[in-house]
Design an enzyme around this catalytic site. Structure first.
Site, PDB file in Angstrom:
ATOM      1  CB  CYS A   1      -1.130   0.091   1.252  1.00  0.00           C
ATOM      2  SG  CYS A   1      -1.905   1.619   1.368  1.00  0.00           S
TER       3      CYS A   1
ATOM      4  CG  HIS B   1      -6.700  -2.228  -6.101  1.00  0.00           C
ATOM      5  ND1 HIS B   1      -6.334  -3.346  -5.427  1.00  0.00           N
ATOM      6  CD2 HIS B   1      -5.935  -1.104  -5.268  1.00  0.00           C
ATOM      7  CE1 HIS B   1      -6.071  -3.382  -4.316  1.00  0.00           C
ATOM      8  NE2 HIS B   1      -5.946  -2.222  -4.138  1.00  0.00           N
TER       9      HIS B   1
ATOM     10  CG  ASP C   1      -6.135   5.970  -2.378  1.00  0.00           C
ATOM     11  OD1 ASP C   1      -6.242   6.872  -1.644  1.00  0.00           O
ATOM     12  OD2 ASP C   1      -5.346   5.288  -2.529  1.00  0.00           O
TER      13      ASP C   1
ATOM     14  N   GLY D   1      -0.522   5.002  -4.141  1.00  0.00           N
ATOM     15  CA  GLY D   1       0.763   4.869  -4.559  1.00  0.00           C
ATOM     16  C   GLY D   1       0.799   3.858  -5.253  1.00  0.00           C
ATOM     17  CB  THR D   2      -0.103   0.333  -5.302  1.00  0.00           C
ATOM     18  OG1 THR D   2      -1.411   0.294  -5.162  1.00  0.00           O
ATOM     19  CG2 THR D   2       0.647  -0.055  -3.940  1.00  0.00           C
TER      20      THR D   2
END
Length: 332
Positions: free
Chosen positions: A89, A222, A248, A253-254
């Site tokens: 994460c 995701h 989010d 970040g990912t």
């Protein structure tokens, strides 16, 4: 019995991060990917109690720090999310680093640098702490790659979408504007959740990736919906969907790492290029392609992502067996 957890709450560019500084379960000294499996098997009630309502909410994320197994890392981490224990994460990493350094939970071997053992692999960190506070964090993420390009998916209610599947610590369905999806403008968060769920269900029988170097990391959970930026300080905008109904608040970040891998894999970015990703609330992560790497038989990249986080409070949380809702709940 009443269980007590001491947490440091923060947010990374708008997305909540709850660092469990006390009360986490003792686990055997094994690689963190194996400890993650033990946690999921024996202690998942902790994740649910701290992430679900009434102590958390649909976008809650968090982390628990452990001693590193790898000698080249300062500490290890298990990520606890509403959606499960993710391999990696990015927003959570930036938040936990900020909280851990400012609160003195970890002492880096080299000031301004950390190496973290995550279930997805080693993640290196540069952080800027000119005084009392950490002002910025750059995360050098795990190797990322474009897994599949131009996958056609028939999504009920929307028609055929052409998407890319990219890995940035988690697998993403990356969607750019096209005939059946004109972009983010005019879409509510509920709209994004609805189409994301339908896309994920429709994609599973068509493209269900397994990481070429760790078969425990698998499946597209995701979605990243991409569009033009609204800020002249950004190069693109994205909405990251995860879990059952989470969007989010940070640029992801990912997600930013997966976006970099997708753009590199399609020849639109090269080593050294930057891509500044804007979130739905206007916060920005700066992504950069650091180098090219091999991920199994795939050509990939080593991305870095820069952002910031702020501590918002200390939180002692009780989980009391007398409470009929002690172990959390979700409204579907």
């Amino acid at each position: 019995m009443r269980h007590s957890f001491f947490c440091i709450d923060s947010h990374t560019c708008g997305n909540p991060v709850r660092l469990v500084a006390g009360g986490g379960p003792l686990l055997p000294h094994l690689p963190i990917a194996e400890r993650r499996e033990i946690f999921v098997r024996d202690h998942d009630w902790i994740r649910k109690a701290l992430m679900y309502e009434p102590r958390g909410h649909d976008i809650m994320s968090g982390a628990i720090i452990y001693p590193a197994y790898r000698e080249d890392c300062d500490f290890a981490v298990i990520f606890i999310e509403v959606s499960g224990c993710l391999p990696m994460c990015g927003a959570g990493t930036i938040g936990l680093v900020t909280a851990a350094i400012e609160e003195g939970l970890v002492r880096p071997r080299i000031p301004g640098k950390l190496s973290i053992e995550t279930p997805a692999g080693r993640v290196d960190i540069d952080y800027d702490k000119p005084g009392e506070f950490v002002e910025a964090v750059r995360m050098f993420n795990v190797a990322s790659y474009l897994h599949a390009a131009d996958v056609e998916v028939d999504v009920p209610g929307f028609g055929t979408l052409t998407i890319d599947v990219a890995y940035g610590g988690n697998y993403y369905a990356v969607v750019e504007p096209q005939r059946n999806w004109p972009g983010l403008d005019g879409m509510s968060s509920d709209d994004i959740v609805d189409i994301s769920r339908k896309l994920r269900d429709a994609l599973e029988p068509i493209c269900n990736p397994v990481h070429p170097e760790d078969e425990r990391i698998r499946g597209v959970h995701h979605a990243l919906w991409c569009d033009a930026p609204t800020s002249d300080k950004a190069d693109g905008r994205g909405a990251v969907f995860y879990g059952d109904k989470a969007i989010d608040r940070s640029p992801g970040g990912t997600g930013t790492s997966a976006r970099l891998a997708q753009l590199h894999g399609k020849g639109r970015l090269k080593v050294g290029d930057t891509f500044r990703q804007e979130s739905l609330i206007g916060t920005i992560f700066e992504g950069r392609i650091e180098s090219e790497v091999e991920v199994g038989d795939f050509r990939g990249i080593r991305p870095s992502v820069g952002g910031w986080a702020r501590i918002i409070g200390h939180n002692t949380i009780f989980v009391d067996d007398r409470d009929p809702l002690a172990y959390g709940f979700q409204i579907k």
